[in-house]
Design a protein around this motif. Structure first.
Motif, PDB file in Angstrom:
ATOM      1  N   GLY A 201       1.173  -1.267  -0.006  1.00 11.15           N
ATOM      2  CA  GLY A 201      -0.044   0.051  -0.194  1.00 11.15           C
ATOM      3  C   GLY A 201       0.859   0.858  -0.001  1.00 11.15           C
ATOM      4  N   ARG A 202       0.275   2.211  -0.355  1.00 15.95           N
ATOM      5  CA  ARG A 202       1.019   3.856  -0.711  1.00 15.95           C
ATOM      6  C   ARG A 202       1.489   3.859   1.323  1.00 15.95           C
ATOM      7  NH1 ARG A 202       0.894   6.550  -4.641  1.00 15.95           N
ATOM      8  NH2 ARG A 202       0.084   5.035  -5.470  1.00 15.95           N
ATOM      9  N   ARG A 203       1.088   4.304   1.900  1.00 16.63           N
ATOM     10  CA  ARG A 203       1.663   4.297   3.201  1.00 16.63           C
ATOM     11  C   ARG A 203       3.018   3.113   3.510  1.00 16.63           C
ATOM     12  NH1 ARG A 203      -2.693   6.600   7.496  1.00 16.63           N
ATOM     13  NH2 ARG A 203      -3.276   7.932   6.203  1.00 16.63           N
ATOM     14  N   ALA A 204       2.907   2.225   3.303  1.00 17.90           N
ATOM     15  CA  ALA A 204       3.552   0.692   3.391  1.00 17.90           C
ATOM     16  C   ALA A 204       4.779   0.550   2.778  1.00 17.90           C
ATOM     17  CB  ALA A 204       2.800  -0.437   4.044  1.00 17.90           C
ATOM     18  N   ALA A 205       4.930   1.497   1.194  1.00 16.21           N
ATOM     19  CA  ALA A 205       6.050   1.314   0.021  1.00 16.21           C
ATOM     20  C   ALA A 205       6.472   2.743   0.612  1.00 16.21           C
ATOM     21  CB  ALA A 205       4.959   1.716  -0.978  1.00 16.21           C
ATOM     22  N   LYS A 206       6.239   4.348   1.001  1.00 17.29           N
ATOM     23  CA  LYS A 206       7.023   5.132   1.998  1.00 17.29           C
ATOM     24  C   LYS A 206       7.433   4.252   2.742  1.00 17.29           C
ATOM     25  CE  LYS A 206       3.999   8.899   0.542  1.00 17.29           C
ATOM     26  NZ  LYS A 206       3.160  10.005   0.576  1.00 17.29           N
ATOM     27  N   ARG A 207       6.863   3.653   3.797  1.00 16.19           N
ATOM     28  CA  ARG A 207       7.755   3.449   4.638  1.00 16.19           C
ATOM     29  C   ARG A 207       9.082   2.096   4.687  1.00 16.19           C
ATOM     30  NH1 ARG A 207       3.171   2.738   7.002  1.00 16.19           N
ATOM     31  NH2 ARG A 207       2.699  -0.013   7.138  1.00 16.19           N
ATOM     32  N   GLN A 208       8.772   1.585   3.393  1.00 16.37           N
ATOM     33  CA  GLN A 208      10.073   0.427   3.139  1.00 16.37           C
ATOM     34  C   GLN A 208      10.922   0.567   2.586  1.00 16.37           C
ATOM     35  OE1 GLN A 208      10.360  -2.322   3.492  1.00 16.37           O
ATOM     36  NE2 GLN A 208      11.383  -3.374   2.435  1.00 16.37           N
ATOM     37  N   ALA A 209      10.542   1.894   1.560  1.00 13.77           N
ATOM     38  CA  ALA A 209      11.139   3.243   0.777  1.00 13.77           C
ATOM     39  C   ALA A 209      12.832   3.308   1.988  1.00 13.77           C
ATOM     40  CB  ALA A 209      10.477   3.544  -0.424  1.00 13.77           C
ATOM     41  N   ALA A 210      11.719   4.214   2.881  1.00 13.07           N
ATOM     42  CA  ALA A 210      13.294   4.768   3.915  1.00 13.07           C
ATOM     43  C   ALA A 210      13.653   3.577   4.542  1.00 13.07           C
ATOM     44  CB  ALA A 210      11.849   5.303   4.776  1.00 13.07           C
ATOM     45  N   ARG A 211      13.754   2.854   4.818  1.00  8.76           N
ATOM     46  CA  ARG A 211      13.624   1.705   5.301  1.00  8.76           C
ATOM     47  C   ARG A 211      15.207   1.743   4.584  1.00  8.76           C
ATOM     48  NH1 ARG A 211       9.307  -0.423   7.770  1.00  8.76           N
ATOM     49  NH2 ARG A 211       9.138  -1.935   6.041  1.00  8.76           N
ATOM     50  N   VAL A 212      15.161   0.970   3.208  1.00  9.97           N
ATOM     51  CA  VAL A 212      15.817   0.707   2.400  1.00  9.97           C
ATOM     52  C   VAL A 212      16.742   1.987   2.001  1.00  9.97           C
ATOM     53  CG1 VAL A 212      16.384   0.121  -0.523  1.00  9.97           C
ATOM     54  CG2 VAL A 212      14.054  -1.107   1.177  1.00  9.97           C
ATOM     55  N   THR A 213      16.535   3.309   1.415  1.00 10.28           N
ATOM     56  CA  THR A 213      17.438   4.276   1.796  1.00 10.28           C
ATOM     57  C   THR A 213      18.400   4.759   2.545  1.00 10.28           C
ATOM     58  OG1 THR A 213      15.949   5.773   0.661  1.00 10.28           O
ATOM     59  CG2 THR A 213      16.689   6.936   0.509  1.00 10.28           C
ATOM     60  N   ARG A 214      17.810   4.293   4.143  1.00 14.64           N
ATOM     61  CA  ARG A 214      18.741   4.515   5.186  1.00 14.64           C
ATOM     62  C   ARG A 214      20.009   3.524   5.461  1.00 14.64           C
ATOM     63  NH1 ARG A 214      14.105   5.541   7.893  1.00 14.64           N
ATOM     64  NH2 ARG A 214      13.803   3.518   9.093  1.00 14.64           N
ATOM     65  N   ALA A 215      19.145   1.992   4.737  1.00 17.07           N
ATOM     66  CA  ALA A 215      20.516   1.190   4.642  1.00 17.07           C
ATOM     67  C   ALA A 215      21.009   0.540   3.092  1.00 17.07           C
ATOM     68  CB  ALA A 215      19.733  -0.143   4.272  1.00 17.07           C
ATOM     69  N   GLY A 216      21.068   2.120   2.244  1.00 11.32           N
ATOM     70  CA  GLY A 216      21.425   2.179   1.200  1.00 11.32           C
ATOM     71  C   GLY A 216      22.778   3.099   1.522  1.00 11.32           C
TER      72      GLY A 216
END
Length: 242
Positions: A201-216
């Protein structure tokens, strides 16, 4: 349609040619006062059309500048403005400022979708700047993603920027370049997966993208330290999902 450009900077030699062909008086004055500015840029642009609904552009540049002042710009921009169109832009810019006393580094990723139905745009820009220790740096890193009058549209933009301070670091070897480019490809794949509207979902996508970005960002910073032997002066990541 997909294009890819790779440039290994020969700025020292090219800089000499440009100086020689310019105004001798103006160039001499700039050199005496340390006002010469070395400018480098890397731009990936993806603009799909009805005739070519799927388009991607990837630009990779490694540049060396021998100037007192440095201005480095990295941009990835993508826009999808037709039904069913998909655009994807990826930029990787690595800049060394050997004699730089002050530098400005700008890194921008922007994605825009506007169509009747089912279009998408993605942009990833990664900038690594290596400077001597104790130099002044103004660094700006930002991402922008927008949907306008869209149904089932997806726009995602991610910008990663790392500034390293070092003493006498060597340029990246071919193996290190391959490692860095593989890391950028991994960031790109993770960004696409994490923000897939079909999977999250859109909100979950944003949260997941934020986690991926920090790790990256941590992976990119760790690579920069290992490859250059320097220390992190600044690191930042910005992700936008719409």
């Amino acid at each position: 349609m997909r294009t890819r450009t790779t440039t290994a900077g020969l700025a020292l030699a090219l800089g000499g040619i440009l100086v020689a062909t310019g105004s001798a008086a103006a160039t001499g004055a700039a050199a005496r006062h340390g006002d010469e500015v070395g400018t480098v840029d890397a731009v990936a642009s993806s603009q799909p059309t009805g005739a070519h609904p799927t388009d991607s552009d990837e630009v990779v540049k490694y540049r060396w500048k021998d100037s007192r002042r440095l201005k480095a710009d990295a941009v990835a921009t993508s826009s999808a403005v037709c039904d069913g169109c998909s655009g994807d832009a990826v930029t990787l810019e690595v800049v060394y400022g050997w004699r730089t006393r002050s530098a400005t580094a700008d890194n921008v990723a922007s994605a825009w979708s506007s169509c009747g139905m089912s279009c998408g745009a993605s942009a990833l820009s990664v900038q690594l700047v290596v400077l001597p220790r104790g130099r002044t740096i103004e660094a700006n890193n930002r991402a922008l993603a927008l949907n306008a009058a869209c149904t089932e549209c997806r726009s995602v933009a991610a910008a990663y920027q790392v500034v390293v301070a070092e003493r006498g670091a060597k340029p990246l070897s071919r193996a290190e370049r391959r490692e860095l480019e593989a890391l950028v490809a991994q960031l790109h794949d993770q960004m696409q997966t994490a923000t897939s509207a079909e999977r999250f979902g859109r909100r979950a996508a944003k949260r997941q993208a934020a986690r991926v970005t920090r790790a990256g960002l941590e992976d990119l910073a760790a690579f920069a330290v290992d490859a250059t032997g320097g220390s992190i002066e600044r690191k930042d990541a910005d992700v936008r999902v719409r």
